[in-house]
Structures are given as structure tokens and as C-alpha cells.
Design a protein around this motif. Structure first.
Motif, PDB file in Angstrom:
ATOM      1  N   LEU A 294       0.836  -1.292  -0.111  1.00 48.48           N
ATOM      2  CA  LEU A 294      -0.003  -0.050   0.110  1.00 48.48           C
ATOM      3  C   LEU A 294       0.980   1.223   0.019  1.00 48.48           C
ATOM      4  O   LEU A 294       1.830   1.248   0.667  1.00 48.48           O
ATOM      5  N   ARG A 295       0.376   2.179  -0.581  1.00 44.37           N
ATOM      6  CA  ARG A 295       1.304   3.419  -1.106  1.00 44.37           C
ATOM      7  C   ARG A 295       0.159   4.532  -0.491  1.00 44.37           C
ATOM      8  O   ARG A 295      -0.555   4.902  -1.524  1.00 44.37           O
ATOM      9  N   VAL A 296       0.264   5.224   0.537  1.00 43.07           N
ATOM     10  CA  VAL A 296      -0.685   6.156   0.949  1.00 43.07           C
ATOM     11  C   VAL A 296       0.121   7.528   1.190  1.00 43.07           C
ATOM     12  O   VAL A 296      -0.638   8.492   1.602  1.00 43.07           O
ATOM     13  N   ALA A 297       1.434   7.472   1.195  1.00 42.13           N
ATOM     14  CA  ALA A 297       2.133   8.725   1.897  1.00 42.13           C
ATOM     15  C   ALA A 297       1.998   9.720   1.087  1.00 42.13           C
ATOM     16  O   ALA A 297       1.941  11.238   1.494  1.00 42.13           O
ATOM     17  N   PHE A 298       1.387   9.764  -0.164  1.00 38.93           N
ATOM     18  CA  PHE A 298       1.077  10.842  -1.224  1.00 38.93           C
ATOM     19  C   PHE A 298      -0.325  11.672  -0.469  1.00 38.93           C
ATOM     20  O   PHE A 298      -0.212  13.026  -0.728  1.00 38.93           O
ATOM     21  N   VAL A 299      -0.988  11.077   0.435  1.00 38.34           N
ATOM     22  CA  VAL A 299      -2.143  11.621   0.808  1.00 38.34           C
ATOM     23  C   VAL A 299      -1.556  12.578   1.987  1.00 38.34           C
ATOM     24  O   VAL A 299      -2.317  13.595   2.024  1.00 38.34           O
TER      25      VAL A 299
ATOM     26  N   ILE B 192       2.510   6.242   8.990  1.00 40.34           N
ATOM     27  CA  ILE B 192       2.124   5.586   7.750  1.00 40.34           C
ATOM     28  C   ILE B 192       2.162   4.293   7.864  1.00 40.34           C
ATOM     29  O   ILE B 192       1.644   3.586   7.195  1.00 40.34           O
ATOM     30  N   ARG B 193       3.446   3.542   8.106  1.00 43.34           N
ATOM     31  CA  ARG B 193       3.729   2.490   8.223  1.00 43.34           C
ATOM     32  C   ARG B 193       2.722   1.565   9.052  1.00 43.34           C
ATOM     33  O   ARG B 193       2.338   0.425   8.406  1.00 43.34           O
ATOM     34  N   ASP B 194       2.324   2.052  10.245  1.00 43.34           N
ATOM     35  CA  ASP B 194       1.531   1.460  11.159  1.00 43.34           C
ATOM     36  C   ASP B 194       0.244   1.306  10.360  1.00 43.34           C
ATOM     37  O   ASP B 194      -0.642   0.257  10.517  1.00 43.34           O
TER      38      ASP B 194
ATOM     39  N   ALA C 142      -7.824  -2.565  -2.340  1.00 43.13           N
ATOM     40  CA  ALA C 142      -7.325  -2.168  -0.995  1.00 43.13           C
ATOM     41  C   ALA C 142      -6.557  -1.018  -1.220  1.00 43.13           C
ATOM     42  O   ALA C 142      -6.553  -0.078  -0.124  1.00 43.13           O
ATOM     43  N   GLN C 143      -5.717  -0.772  -2.307  1.00 42.28           N
ATOM     44  CA  GLN C 143      -4.780   0.514  -2.696  1.00 42.28           C
ATOM     45  C   GLN C 143      -5.853   1.754  -2.456  1.00 42.28           C
ATOM     46  O   GLN C 143      -5.600   2.970  -1.789  1.00 42.28           O
ATOM     47  N   SER C 144      -6.884   1.535  -3.217  1.00 45.10           N
ATOM     48  CA  SER C 144      -7.812   2.847  -3.595  1.00 45.10           C
ATOM     49  C   SER C 144      -8.426   2.973  -2.224  1.00 45.10           C
ATOM     50  O   SER C 144      -8.648   4.189  -1.687  1.00 45.10           O
ATOM     51  N   LEU C 145      -9.105   1.893  -1.437  1.00 43.35           N
ATOM     52  CA  LEU C 145      -9.764   2.228  -0.142  1.00 43.35           C
ATOM     53  C   LEU C 145      -8.780   2.638   0.789  1.00 43.35           C
ATOM     54  O   LEU C 145      -9.249   3.610   1.774  1.00 43.35           O
TER      55      LEU C 145
ATOM     56  N   LEU D 104      -8.004   7.171   4.414  1.00 41.77           N
ATOM     57  CA  LEU D 104      -7.167   8.200   5.165  1.00 41.77           C
ATOM     58  C   LEU D 104      -7.171   9.697   4.486  1.00 41.77           C
ATOM     59  O   LEU D 104      -7.077  10.403   5.496  1.00 41.77           O
ATOM     60  N   ASP D 105      -7.475   9.740   3.492  1.00 44.00           N
ATOM     61  CA  ASP D 105      -8.086  11.336   2.876  1.00 44.00           C
ATOM     62  C   ASP D 105      -9.148  11.488   3.744  1.00 44.00           C
ATOM     63  O   ASP D 105      -9.168  12.855   4.048  1.00 44.00           O
ATOM     64  N   GLY D 106     -10.316  10.727   3.939  1.00 47.24           N
ATOM     65  CA  GLY D 106     -11.278  11.055   4.410  1.00 47.24           C
ATOM     66  C   GLY D 106     -11.060  11.576   5.870  1.00 47.24           C
ATOM     67  O   GLY D 106     -11.960  12.307   6.477  1.00 47.24           O
TER      68      GLY D 106
END
Length: 239
Positions: free
Chosen positions: A111-116, A125-127, A146-149, A154-156
Motif C-alpha cells: 500500500l502506498r498512501v504517503a502521497f495523501v 504511515i507504516r503502522d 485495497a490500495q484505493s480504499l 486516510l484522505d477522508g
């Protein structure tokens, strides 16, 4: 010629199970009932088609598009028709393997969400990603979903931090109303059953009613659909 009692009776006895199931799937696409096909496959010792598989969703959507009465109801905003087509679209968007289910592990998800939240603590972020990966594996979510959700959730959460208490309440009410409208008259029963099943699968308390208030109708509906998919997969395996 296909036997109406045993639709796969004309298949040679020695063909691979996968080919028999593909043949059965083709019959379903042409309008035959999946339960009849599965009984015929079972008589050959072949695993059944998962009724909520990607193929079944595609076949069902194709048939709905050709159903003039259904499309008229959909065009007029009939909640049941809108929900039926939406759930099929969600399943198709999930992708996945043909007619079988893969049991993933948390390590399968990158999963890559750091950009958010580019300025967030890397450990946090890792946790978050580790926790969401465990959830995704328990729910057998396809990696792209999973990536999208994970990013959407997180954005929400970040957006909620910038809302007033009144805005949060308005968001929760509007998203709950949207979900109920999509699900139709028995929305409460569907939400309750999905929550029960997801709690069983994940081993932790899971409440769709709370999820929609926090994360919105799109995420809640996707999770509900995944609950239906898992239940169908279990049923298809005879468990």
C-alpha cells in the motif's frame, strides 16, 4: 446438444476441470441458471462456479443491459435497479481471478498512501498500512481495491479533521441516507448482516453503520459487497 437436465452431460469425461467450469460459465452467460450448472458440475466432481465471481458479475451486467424494462427503471432512478447495477460495477472493478478465490496474506499488499499526507510521520504511515493490509487480507480484497480504499479512507480522515462538529454530522447523515437509498427498503437488515459477517471474518468488531458515517457511502458499499462476495465464495465451496 446440451442436455436440459444435465447441461454439461455432452462434455467428454476426461477434460480438465477448469475447462468444464469454463464451459459451464459460458452456459451461464447464455442465460442458464448458475445453480443448475453447479449441480451438473458437482455430478462430475467439479468445483462449482462462485456465483459472485467476476465472470458472474459480468454476465449479469450484460443481461441487465439487454433488459429494456430494467434499463428503463434504472434510467428513472429506481433505487433497487441503481443498487443492483452499482454492486455489479463494484465487483467488476475489483477484478480478480477467474472463478476461483485466492487467500491473500498481509504481505501481498504494497500500500502506498504517503502521497495523501506528504508531511506525516513515516512510522505512522507504516503502522496504518500494516493495519490496513491485515484488514485487506482478512477481507480478501484485490490489491488495487485495497490500495484505493486505504487512500480514500486516510484522505477522508484528514478531511474530517478540518470539519466542524456540525459539518461532520451533516456528512454522516448525507452518506447514511445515500447508502440506504442505494440498498433499498431492507437496507438496515443488509447493513446488520454485513456487519455481523465482517466481524466474524476479521475477528474484530465491524460496524458498517459507523463506517459510512466516518468514511462515506462508497467505502461502506464496497465493504458490504465484499462481504457478499466472501459469503458466496464460502457457499460455492460448500462450507
Amino acid at each position: 446438444m446440451t442436455d436440459n437436465v444435465n447441461p454439461v452431460a455432452d462434455l467428454p469425461g476426461g477434460i480438465p476441470d477448469a475447462d468444464a467450469r469454463e464451459y459451464g460459465a459460458a452456459l451461464v452467460r447464455n442465460g442458464m441458471n448458475v445453480d443448475d450448472i453447479n449441480r451438473s458440475l458437482a455430478s462430475r466432481g467439479v468445483a462449482p462456479l462462485v456465483r459472485d465471481s467476476l465472470e458472474m458479475a459480468e454476465f449479469s451486467r450484460d443481461r441487465l443491459f439487454k433488459d429494456a424494462q430494467f434499463m428503463e427503471r434504472f434510467a428513472n432512478g429506481d433505487p433497487e435497479a441503481v443498487n443492483q447495477l452499482h454492486l455489479l460495477d463494484v465487483r467488476i472493478a475489483q477484478g480478480g481471478g477467474k472463478l476461483t478465490d485466492h487467500d491473500p496474506s498481509p504481505e501481498d499488499y504494497d500500500l502506498r498512501v504517503a502521497f495523501v499526507v506528504p508531511n506525516a510521520d513515516p512510522d505512522g504511515i507504516r503502522d496504518y498500512c500494516e493495519g490496513f493490509s491485515k484488514l485487506a487480507a482478512a477481507l480478501k480484497l484485490p490489491p488495487e481495491i485495497a490500495q484505493s480504499l486505504a487512500a480514500m479512507q486516510l484522505d477522508g480522515w484528514i478531511s474530517r479533521e478540518n470539519m466542524t462538529a456540525g459539518q461532520r454530522d451533516d456528512f454522516a447523515s448525507a452518506q447514511t441516507a445515500m447508502l440506504h437509498n442505494l440498498l433499498g427498503a431492507d437496507a438496515e437488515a443488509q447493513i446488520k448482516e454485513a456487519s455481523r459477517f465482517l466481524t466474524e471474518v476479521t475477528g474484530t468488531r465491524f460496524d458498517i453503520a459507523e463506517s459510512v458515517e466516518l468514511n462515506g457511502a462508497d467505502i461502506a458499499l464496497t465493504l458490504m459487497h465484499q462481504a457478499q462476495h466472501l459469503k458466496a465464495a464460502r457457499s460455492g465451496r460448500g462450507s
